[in-house]
Enzyme design. Structure first.
Site, mmCIF file in Angstrom:
data_model
loop_
_atom_site.group_PDB
_atom_site.id
_atom_site.type_symbol
_atom_site.label_atom_id
_atom_site.label_comp_id
_atom_site.label_asym_id
_atom_site.label_seq_id
_atom_site.Cartn_x
_atom_site.Cartn_y
_atom_site.Cartn_z
ATOM 1 N N LYS A 114 -23.454 -43.522 60.646
ATOM 2 C CA LYS A 114 -23.965 -42.764 61.443
ATOM 3 C C LYS A 114 -24.570 -41.279 61.407
ATOM 4 O O LYS A 114 -25.495 -41.261 62.390
ATOM 5 C CB LYS A 114 -22.242 -42.152 61.601
ATOM 6 C CG LYS A 114 -21.166 -42.776 62.013
ATOM 7 C CD LYS A 114 -19.427 -42.713 62.795
ATOM 8 C CE LYS A 114 -19.270 -42.688 62.835
ATOM 9 N NZ LYS A 114 -17.356 -42.757 62.806
ATOM 10 N N LYS A 197 -20.103 -56.487 65.676
ATOM 11 C CA LYS A 197 -18.325 -56.512 65.787
ATOM 12 C C LYS A 197 -18.059 -55.808 67.409
ATOM 13 O O LYS A 197 -18.951 -55.601 67.814
ATOM 14 C CB LYS A 197 -18.077 -54.740 64.977
ATOM 15 C CG LYS A 197 -17.126 -55.830 63.360
ATOM 16 C CD LYS A 197 -16.643 -54.375 62.274
ATOM 17 C CE LYS A 197 -15.516 -53.723 63.201
ATOM 18 N NZ LYS A 197 -15.044 -52.475 62.541
ATOM 19 N N LYS A 200 -16.142 -49.850 70.850
ATOM 20 C CA LYS A 200 -16.187 -49.184 72.273
ATOM 21 C C LYS A 200 -17.815 -48.386 72.070
ATOM 22 O O LYS A 200 -17.957 -47.956 73.214
ATOM 23 C CB LYS A 200 -15.391 -48.080 71.340
ATOM 24 C CG LYS A 200 -15.608 -46.950 70.552
ATOM 25 C CD LYS A 200 -14.287 -46.082 69.584
ATOM 26 C CE LYS A 200 -14.446 -45.665 68.679
ATOM 27 N NZ LYS A 200 -13.514 -45.806 68.037
#
Ligand code: TRP
Length: 333
Positions: A114, A197, A200
């Site tokens: 991240k 994956k 969102k």
């Protein structure tokens, strides 16, 4: 402490709750209610480790709450609350920050992913995210945490932090929480790329089935899902990731093994199988979707559930936090 074990888990309210969250996590929690004292959190403090729009954060917090309940988590049995409403999380996280070496946090793969290349620009909150997660779990002395593959390292760290605290203060106070891994949990992949994956944050809405999607949207996304050029179906995740993903989703809904589903539909082409899958997915998701809409239309009711959940959570966490502060040597004047 209760006789049964105590479960703690959480979902971040960052929008676009999707099929991966449902089949990979929330759905598997429903069955735990009978055997454990369950605490299911909406981790809004974790959410702001990435900047969030305040109104969207509030709305996503209600949406995750609605999804928990619509999926079958019973708020009169389980505790459902949002993290920021119980101050023990932040307070305990601070104490844990002071027993956690930076080196442990530097090894966290989620932080590395991240934070990206510009490590200096990464927020301090993102760096200590796993410490807050340890505080979530240990504020309740949870015995078990249902986690997916991607959170195993964080849970391992929570055990290390519990051990570090116990050693520092010469006590056996915090438990070493066990992971609870579901054999049947499905890792749902993107409908546009079977090797990624479902997420969102994918810019393509067609890549995921949102829990707020209506029947038409669900059907359309499944019918347009990426497929491959082979005839017939087979479950070969490495070689045919898109086929495997659609089969795994079907299998999750029908409670079968993906390979069995593949065998049953081996003669069908993608178009026919997608049509079967769309029917099944709509049948299973429509009631959840309808219940979510019903709940979301009454935000005051959701807030009342969260308020009551926070009170019950606080009643468990406050004495544990008070004892922790005593151990640390904080004076209670
Ligand atoms: N980090 C978890 C995730 O992104 C969410 C989370 C926060 C959590 N605190 C937790 C999960 C405590 C389990 C237990 O999925």
């Amino acid at each position: 402490m209760t006789e049964k074990g105590r479960i703690f888990s959480g979902v971040q309210p960052t929008g676009n709750l999707h099929l991966g969250n449902y089949l990979g996590a929330i759905r598997n929690w429903v069955g735990l209610q009978a055997d454990y004292a369950c605490i299911f959190c909406i981790v809004d403090m974790h959410a702001i480790t990435i900047p969030q729009d305040p109104a969207a954060l509030r709305s996503a917090t209600r949406e995750v709450t609605a999804a928990y309940i619509a999926a079958g988590i019973d708020p009169s049995n389980c505790i459902i609350f949002n993290q920021s409403a119980v101050s023990a999380h932040a307070e305990l996280a601070w104490i844990f920050n002071c027993v956690t070496p930076m080196g442990w946090l530097n090894r966290m793969t989620q932080f590395k992913e991240k934070a990206g290349k510009q490590r200096d620009q990464a927020l301090a909150g993102l760096f200590i995210y796993p410490v807050l997660m340890a505080a979530d779990i240990l504020a309740y002395k949870a015995t078990h945490v249902p986690v997916g593959e991607d959170q195993k390292q964080h849970l391992e760290l929570a055990r290390d932090i519990a051990g570090a605290f116990n050693r520092q203060y010469g006590v056996e106070f915090f438990p070493l929480t066990e992971p609870l891994i579901f054999g049947a949990a499905t890792r749902v992949m993107s409908l546009r790329d079977g090797t990624k994956k479902m997420s969102k944050s994918d810019t393509s809405d067609a890549s995921r089935i949102n829990l707020t999607d209506d029947a038409d949207a669900i059907s359309q996304k499944i019918r347009r899902a990426k497929s491959d050029a082979e005839m017939g179906l087979s479950y070969e995740p490495e070689r045919r990731p898109e086929a495997a993903n659609l089969l795994a989703i079907y299998a999750a809904f029908s409670d079968e093994a993906p390979a069995d589903v593949a065998e049953r539909f081996s003669g069908l082409g993608f178009a026919a199988f997608k049509s079967e899958l769309a029917d099944l997915a709509v049948a299973r998701l429509a009631p959840i979707n309808a219940e979510m809409r019903r709940l979301m239309a009454a935000p005051d009711h959701i807030d009342a559930i969260l308020r009551q959940g926070a009170e019950r959570a606080d009643a468990i966490a406050a004495p544990i936090l008070a004892e922790t502060k005593d151990l640390v040597g904080f004076l209670r004047p």
